[in-house]
Design a protein around this motif. Sequence first.
Motif, PDB file in Angstrom:
ATOM      1  N   HIS A 155       2.975  -9.092 -19.568  1.00  0.00           N
ATOM      2  CA  HIS A 155       2.133  -7.894 -19.472  1.00  0.00           C
ATOM      3  C   HIS A 155       1.837  -7.577 -18.016  1.00  0.00           C
ATOM      4  O   HIS A 155       0.719  -7.235 -17.669  1.00  0.00           O
ATOM      5  CB  HIS A 155       0.839  -8.101 -20.250  1.00  0.00           C
ATOM      6  CG  HIS A 155       1.050  -8.615 -21.629  1.00  0.00           C
ATOM      7  ND1 HIS A 155       1.876  -7.979 -22.532  1.00  0.00           N
ATOM      8  CD2 HIS A 155       0.571  -9.708 -22.271  1.00  0.00           C
ATOM      9  CE1 HIS A 155       1.892  -8.661 -23.666  1.00  0.00           C
ATOM     10  NE2 HIS A 155       1.121  -9.719 -23.530  1.00  0.00           N
ATOM     11  N   SER A 156       2.877  -7.702 -17.182  1.00  0.00           N
ATOM     12  CA  SER A 156       2.610  -7.556 -15.744  1.00  0.00           C
ATOM     13  C   SER A 156       2.011  -6.186 -15.419  1.00  0.00           C
ATOM     14  O   SER A 156       1.212  -6.062 -14.509  1.00  0.00           O
ATOM     15  CB  SER A 156       3.886  -7.780 -14.945  1.00  0.00           C
ATOM     16  OG  SER A 156       4.882  -6.902 -15.414  1.00  0.00           O
ATOM     17  N   SER A 157       2.381  -5.167 -16.213  1.00  0.00           N
ATOM     18  CA  SER A 157       1.878  -3.829 -15.851  1.00  0.00           C
ATOM     19  C   SER A 157       0.348  -3.781 -15.902  1.00  0.00           C
ATOM     20  O   SER A 157      -0.288  -3.081 -15.117  1.00  0.00           O
ATOM     21  CB  SER A 157       2.446  -2.788 -16.797  1.00  0.00           C
ATOM     22  OG  SER A 157       2.068  -3.089 -18.113  1.00  0.00           O
ATOM     23  N   LEU A 158      -0.246  -4.532 -16.840  1.00  0.00           N
ATOM     24  CA  LEU A 158      -1.719  -4.569 -16.912  1.00  0.00           C
ATOM     25  C   LEU A 158      -2.302  -5.003 -15.578  1.00  0.00           C
ATOM     26  O   LEU A 158      -3.246  -4.414 -15.060  1.00  0.00           O
ATOM     27  CB  LEU A 158      -2.153  -5.591 -17.958  1.00  0.00           C
ATOM     28  CG  LEU A 158      -2.348  -5.121 -19.386  1.00  0.00           C
ATOM     29  CD1 LEU A 158      -2.802  -6.292 -20.240  1.00  0.00           C
ATOM     30  CD2 LEU A 158      -3.392  -4.030 -19.444  1.00  0.00           C
ATOM     31  N   PHE A 159      -1.718  -6.063 -15.020  1.00  0.00           N
ATOM     32  CA  PHE A 159      -2.257  -6.615 -13.777  1.00  0.00           C
ATOM     33  C   PHE A 159      -1.980  -5.658 -12.623  1.00  0.00           C
ATOM     34  O   PHE A 159      -2.870  -5.323 -11.843  1.00  0.00           O
ATOM     35  CB  PHE A 159      -1.624  -7.986 -13.488  1.00  0.00           C
ATOM     36  CG  PHE A 159      -2.035  -9.031 -14.476  1.00  0.00           C
ATOM     37  CD1 PHE A 159      -3.162  -9.807 -14.253  1.00  0.00           C
ATOM     38  CD2 PHE A 159      -1.330  -9.222 -15.655  1.00  0.00           C
ATOM     39  CE1 PHE A 159      -3.563 -10.756 -15.173  1.00  0.00           C
ATOM     40  CE2 PHE A 159      -1.730 -10.165 -16.583  1.00  0.00           C
ATOM     41  CZ  PHE A 159      -2.851 -10.944 -16.342  1.00  0.00           C
ATOM     42  N   LEU A 160      -0.739  -5.191 -12.555  1.00  0.00           N
ATOM     43  CA  LEU A 160      -0.375  -4.315 -11.436  1.00  0.00           C
ATOM     44  C   LEU A 160      -1.265  -3.073 -11.446  1.00  0.00           C
ATOM     45  O   LEU A 160      -1.785  -2.654 -10.416  1.00  0.00           O
ATOM     46  CB  LEU A 160       1.102  -3.920 -11.540  1.00  0.00           C
ATOM     47  CG  LEU A 160       2.082  -5.100 -11.497  1.00  0.00           C
ATOM     48  CD1 LEU A 160       3.497  -4.652 -11.841  1.00  0.00           C
ATOM     49  CD2 LEU A 160       2.098  -5.782 -10.140  1.00  0.00           C
ATOM     50  N   ASP A 161      -1.474  -2.507 -12.636  1.00  0.00           N
ATOM     51  CA  ASP A 161      -2.288  -1.285 -12.701  1.00  0.00           C
ATOM     52  C   ASP A 161      -3.734  -1.545 -12.320  1.00  0.00           C
ATOM     53  O   ASP A 161      -4.342  -0.775 -11.589  1.00  0.00           O
ATOM     54  CB  ASP A 161      -2.239  -0.678 -14.115  1.00  0.00           C
ATOM     55  CG  ASP A 161      -0.856  -0.148 -14.444  1.00  0.00           C
ATOM     56  OD1 ASP A 161      -0.021  -0.095 -13.513  1.00  0.00           O
ATOM     57  OD2 ASP A 161      -0.590   0.185 -15.613  1.00  0.00           O
TER      58      ASP A 161
END
Length: 1650
Positions: free
Chosen positions: A767-773
């Motif tokens: 769920h990298s997008s959660l962190f990046l966002d």
Amino acid sequence: MDSQERSSEEAEGAKERGLVYVWKAGSCSVTPERLPGLSGKTVLQAALGIHHGLLLTEGGEVYSFGRLPWRSGPEESCANSPVLENTLLGHHVITVAAGSFHNGAVTESGVVYMWGNNSAGQCAVANQLCVPEPQPISISDSETSPLLSVRILQLACGEEHTLALSLSREIWAWGSGCQLGLITTTFPVTKPQKVEHLAGRVVLQIACGAYHSLALVQCLPVQEMKPIPERCNHCSQLLITMTDKEDHVIISDSHCCPLGVALSDNQPENHIFGPSLETLERKSVTGSHSEDCQKPLVEEHMLVALESDGASVLASSDGQEDSGISSPGNILFPDKKEVKEYLISLSDQSLHENVEKNICTESEQPSQEEQLGACIPGPPGTSTSALNSLVASCASAVGVRVAATYEAGALSLKKVMNFYGTPSSEPGSQSGSGSPGPEGLKDSREEQVRLESMQGKKSSSLVDIREEESEGGSRRLSLPGLLSQVSPRLLRKVGRAKMRTVALTPTYSGEADALLPSLRTEVWSWGKGKEGQLGHGDVLPRLQPLCVKSLDGKEVIHLSAGGHHSLALTAKSQVYTWGSNISGQLGHLNSPTTVPRLAKVCGDGVWSTAAGLDYSLFLADEEDFQPGLYYSGQDTTTENNLYENSCTKTPVLLLSCSKIGYISNVIAGGDNCLVLVDKNVMGYIASLHELASTERRFYFKLSEIKSQVLRPLLGLDNLGNASAIQLLQEMASRFSKLCYLIGQHGASLSSFLHGVKEARSLAILKHSSLFLDSYTEYCTSVTNFLVMGGFMLLAKPAIDFLSKHQELLQKLSEKNEENLQLVEVLNALFFMPFGRLHNYARTLLKLATCFEVASPEYQKLQDSSSCYESLAVHLSRKRKEAEYTLGFWKTFPGKMTDSLRKPERRLICESSNRGLSLQHAGRFSVNWFILFNDALVHAQFSTHHIFPLSTLWVEALSEEAGNVNGLKITTPEEQLVLVSSTPQEKTKWLRAISQAVDQALKGTSDLMLYGAGGNVPRQEPPISRSAKYTFYKDPRFKDAVYDGRWLSGKPHGRGILKWADGRMYSGTFRTGLEDGYGEYRVPNKALNKDDHYVGYWKEGKMCGHGVYSYATGEVYEGCFQDNMRHGHGLLRSGKLTSSSPSMFIGQWTMDKKSGYGVFDDITRGEKYMGMWQDDLCQGNGVVVTQFGLYYEGAFSTNKMMGTGILLSEDDTVYEGEFSDNWTLSGKGTLTLPNGDYIEGLFSGEWGSGIKITGTYFKPSLYENEKDKPKALRKLGNLAVPPDEKWKAVFEECWNQLGCESPGQGDRWKAWDNIAVALTTNRRQHKDSPELLSRSHTQTLESLEFIPQHIGAFTLEKYENIKKYLIKACDTPLHPLGKLVETLVAVYRMTYVGVGANRRLLQEAVREIKSYLKRIFQLVRFLFPDLPEEGSTIPFMATETKGRRSFCSGKSDSRSESPEPGYVVTSFGLLLPVLLPRLYPPLFMLYALDNEREEDVYWECVLRLNKQTDMALLSFLGVQAKFWPGTVSILGESRKVSSNTKDACFASAVECLQQISTTFTPADKLKVIQQTFEEISQNVLETLQEDFLWSMDDLFPVFLYVVLRARIRNLGSEVHLIEDLMDPYLQHGEQGIMFTTLKACYYQIQHEKLT
């Protein structure tokens, strides 16, 4: 799993995972031993009972070891080495659980197997004391039909009960005791039942102690406030009591229901249990640091009653207990009597007896002192003993129970005042929150929202209840006397104006909550509470789940239940413990604890706990990231022990356990402790532990910043203007969101370490997008805050707060230099989270090295690592930009700063170094250029202009022009030439502006591709683009907003332009002006409606065809030029177009009617057809009225003036002078219908008496009759010549073909124009295909082929042209089709309605002939090979096959015409196209004109048709030899008898009748010819010999056929053919036949019917 075996390194390491070590419980010095007999199997999970244990291996197999009394045979006694449970082989087990003496397992498909001791029904088997082998049990939901079996996720076993958690997150229970939470008293329960009280809630985890149960439940989302109940649902006592004493009032909401919780009538789903509102209000007292609250409330004559046992323990970072209670002074009850009275007022007898008992129990006093010590606020270091004297004075009176009873909820002073003092403003202030009765409890977030809506910026109400550490136990307030005596100062503080603020609770982010463990949790407990193990602050049993209020908002993520104590692990790596503390198993010295308290575990934060029978194990992070195991409980090893039975004071580190490897799971039971250990192969396990450990510490740190820094800062007064506060709040809420995500991630990593540990299922990968966002969002808000000088603004109001906490700040921000600026510390503090991204990247890289380079895991880890790394670089660049911008604002002159400074605006470069100047600027002028990420600002002395980048074009000027180092900047309304000092400056600026423009057009720069690296090659920003712009000086567009396509600084393409005054244009533009098809609206203020134009534009003006609907209701449809009506057009006026009172169709010049036009005045019933000039009738014209009057002649300024002819319905004719409408004046002749006429001077209005001076003539009866209707012969002489009519329509068509005037132009250009017209129109219709029918589309496709002519012109080519014309005229998209359509429209407009006047017939015929002539000219222009009118196309040799002539009988050599062939005429070519469309109005005129004749003819036809065939034939004088002898009737042959009727020559009759169904004269003539042929055929059959007709023989037969054909309008047909037939046919065969028909018609009229 498979993927793990696939990559070889992992498989190697797998042998070193899940090793089982066991040791005897009850001592601090232990030697863990490896459990024998597992031969390299990886154990995933283990469970321990009192004397036995279960192991679950990676393959889903289950092993038992220890004492297994339920098994028969030798294994029963003591199985040291694990025994495989064979029954479960083949069922892949996913989780196991062990109770004191029974076991459970859950398989992959969600089925539960139970075995072991069943004395209390805990194995869900009826009437069987023990279950030797695992037995599946059925759990089915009776509410569903058909019965569905429930799938189970997790099991928990106690001593006599079992709980199961289903896939739908509901709890099922079986066994015996109140710990089941069921509504029943009959035990054992052997059929699993649902715990209804928690139905509908999301249960995350369950745990069973020996005789109590715990559940971790997700909080409900915020709901609307419900009214507050006044009484407890169960024992009907008031939830809030007020006791009025002589000197003070006691208000309490600490109702404790003695019955436990019984299920109410209400739906359980609505029972929202949330922490008391008091926590919300607390923040205003603890959090706000204004002096009012610093003074002890005692000064205000407040009496604050006992603050009991509050879980008000602040674990400050050094692990010290700290009290968070607000009021610095506590005055306890003066005497026992009062306490007892108070209790009686509140509770019922049973509770009272309990208190009585306890007042006597001296033995429990020490613990009482501990409890009070915990919550009586003093400096953090105050030792408890210093308070003993105070406590002792009333300990016996109060007793433990009083403390306990009021733990559940509380009411702070402020709340009481809000509740009673300002009911109007806060009707919803919740005051029943202490009640266990379901309705009295509300989800805290509702109240938070409720109160926030009225909060003032001064009351620091931004506290997040969920995370309020200092939380009071139950509290009572004593107010002196009644409320009137409350200090006015306090009331002022409470009633202060409140402003909307932002909560620090992260907004409910569904996405993260769905993917990661939720931290918004509540702990519910039920069962036996004798030792306080339920945590409700009393020792009562509970039959049903009840929420442990004091753990609300503590972010509990895991529960463990031991014999008689409970542990709750929080996301901040702290452990709350409660229950029995006999052996010190709670990890602190308060004994026994009935509400949760923090355990004091050393180490860096606990991440796993286990509760045994009478001890606890804590797994905590150590310095080197290797977990350390702490033990808390009995310690029998101490030699010289003072006590007979020593316990640990605080948890002790078991050093021997750290040597065996990385512990992933700890399990506690009765006799034994067990750990699962992983060996650190290739550093893989160590890296995972490091990631998890650092993430948990990072969360702890973020939480500290949030609660210790952010919240107090938000609470400060005078934080500056609203926008700054808003930015701070936005930053705070984004920080909060990020913090919550990190907390969730920490929790998810802890559970990840307990499991299989597959790299690819790491949340940070999946769920990298959660962190990046989240990081990107937070970065945006914190840099925006920085740019607006937020940290400087904060530094002023926060100075004393910050200086007091200097060390804390430095510790949190990791800045240790001396004399740091406050601003810098804050800066460091809020940018600190971004460092974490580098750690992620580094750890992921470390993990990647544990895999083979080719493996997918390696690739994934590697990619993610670079993703996080590039984001870190990107965000640090954003920070630099923000700091650079901030530096610029500090130096920039003040007045302009305010208008230009925006949070999102970043500086890219500026020309203060004189690097860029305006070309040809004056000597003293100052030109300063500043490039931001959204605009270029040109500043002069005191003014500045902003050019938005989305509408800015930049290009380098070429050197030749003498513009060395020049840049040309184009914006919609300016062009600047900038000169840079050096070529380097020039390239720098050119590149900077291009990049900035490109970025501005692409949208936010945050959308960069993570991992793409920053060096994407830059392309030039596009010259053509979409953008929005507001004009500021263009005279025509001033203040208008344009949104659409641009090209080099000008609107170009589709767009919408809106003016400030409400005008709007939507359509196409070219180089800055409206051009092409568009829609335009102009509001008409007076009528409150819009003028609306739809049509074509050219260079900013209406030009071409369009429809203009005026607000007045008029509609103009036609041509425009330069915004004016010009060309051919139709104007309808009147309210409704259908019944419009007037209509004009004709030619316009410069907005005025000018040229030929037809005006239909519907109200007066008149129609004018004639010439116009300047909107007036001027020149020749014709007027007809609905009463049959007809005038033709001269008009002047709208009046009949000059010579004219007037005809009335009865054929009275006046020829002469007119002076006004229908007014005779001057010389003239009046002719009467009978032929008499008067010549002389006339004056007067027609129809109302006319004065005549003149002579009356009565012509001789014997004079030649031809002179009689001489006036009628002249009709049309004074009308407009037909060729002068509708000139504009034809001109428009020529223009479309690209010709200036008819016939002048290039033919190929004309064909190109036709092609363009067709394709553009088709493209326009493509967007709405329903406008085109399929046949229409086919027509358009076939029109794409142009008929070609090479060589001699033949008939075939002529046919091709004819076909092409028919198709072209079928579609209005073709210029010729458009022309025909318009001509048809004007023709109908002219000759329908009032225009259907018989006098107009000749006019109508002439008009058609004129059309033919003019269209033929067009056609010959397009097809030059077409011969001119009247020429002949020679027949080819094949076509001159001999045709029998009808009359001569000889094969016809056509000797009289020298070269036979086909004659080309406009009639033959064009009438087939035109006439069918014009036929109805034209034929109507013929019918009207021939009405009298036809009536006579028809009467005769009807009479003669009564006769039989023979009678008629003989009457007409047909020679007997031509009479048919037999006729075929209905297919059979019959002899003609005397009474046969309608049978002779039937086929010829039928043939002639078709004349009415054809349109063109040519077709009608063909019908006549066929009729003749049919007659000949009939006669030949009768005579059976060759025969030559003579006219004398033929005429009677034909007359018979005409009579029998009964054609009603034969006269009209005859005249139509006569008028419109091809002139060359008149003397040919067809001409003779037509003459015969005509003769028949006249013959019938004059037939003497004797």
